[in-house]
Design an enzyme around this catalytic site. Sequence first.
Site, PDB file in Angstrom:
ATOM      1  N   GLY A  13       0.822  -1.196   0.000  1.00 26.65           N
ATOM      2  CA  GLY A  13       0.000   0.000   0.000  1.00 26.65           C
ATOM      3  C   GLY A  13       0.859   1.250   0.000  1.00 26.65           C
ATOM      4  CB  CYS A  14       0.195   4.670  -1.202  1.00 23.89           C
ATOM      5  SG  CYS A  14      -1.513   4.841  -0.646  1.00 23.89           S
ATOM      6  CE1 TYR A  15      -1.442   8.385   3.870  1.00 27.49           C
ATOM      7  CE2 TYR A  15      -3.312   6.899   3.597  1.00 27.49           C
ATOM      8  CZ  TYR A  15      -2.800   8.186   3.660  1.00 27.49           C
ATOM      9  OH  TYR A  15      -3.644   9.263   3.514  1.00 27.49           O
TER      10      TYR A  15
END
EC number: 1.2.1.38
Length: 340
Positions: free
Chosen positions: A149-151
């Site tokens: 995921g990005c975070y």
Amino acid sequence: MIRVAIVGITGYTGEELLKILSKHPDVKITGLYGRAASETRDLKNIYPQFEKLNLKIEPLDANKIKENCDAVFLALPHAVAFEIVPQLVNAGVKVIDLSADFRLTNPEVYEKWYKVNHTAKEYIEKSVYGLSELNEESVKQAALLANPGCYPTTIALGLAPAIKNNIVDLKGVIIDAKSGISGAGRKSTQEYFQNEHPNFRAYKIAGTHRHIPEIEQELTVLSGSDVTVTFTPQIMPVERGMLSAIYVNLKKDLSSAQIIELYKEFYKGKPFVNVLDDGLLPAIKDAVNTNMCLIGLKVDKRTGKLIIISVIDNLVKGASGQAVQNMNIMFGLNQTAGLK
């Protein structure tokens, strides 16, 4: 040439994959597919800028995909891939999944946070978590790749050198993270522009964001002991970009310059991580439209905390660019192919 397909072409990450893969020197795009069984459409009617590719978007069909592809990128909402992943993996097609479906090693944790039964549990243990800067050797062998995921990408890359050098206390980690509106998908972006732009707000605070178990899982893997974080995500009034500010207590009396040297040594030879010199901090404009993770840090001597600023483009290093980077590694290519 690597024959690739993109499933879920109409979303942000599908479009970004098409931008990158259409220029990749070692790739031939052999299929574009929608998110479900639907009518065949001309790509140019959805994305006029890709008219010269002369491709069509076809209904989702696992049998056709596995006949024509060496690798497939799944840019689908969570839980949609459960049925097709086993078919593709069993047929020898390398699968790079951009959803959360195979990131979490414990299916019960997945079901708790995503509120859906995991119907492909046996494939979780076959998947490899694709943060290649920390897991490259496993990525090389992957048949099913769970793209991070990005975070979690900003946070794991931001904290990994400090954890591995045992210079921070992981009790009371605070993460203040900000994302461009594209991180929520096209529908949410349209609603944002219609109803509240410009605005800047926090959302899903106090331990409710779905990326929390992924963040804690990967920090636990890095540290070897359970990690709990305080995570506050926020939406910025920009289309793309992500900045995570991470606050951790130092175990040792070190200067910013000393820690920066530790970070530079840790990421030596990693082409997509750039640790900034002392006194410099990254901004989202520095990372937008690149596959870079830019890291700046500063020691707060007054409080004894290390403050880490980790910046990416949420659609590139936070999704599609990282997926292509992983594909490159899986097929023995230079990991920068198509990404410079």
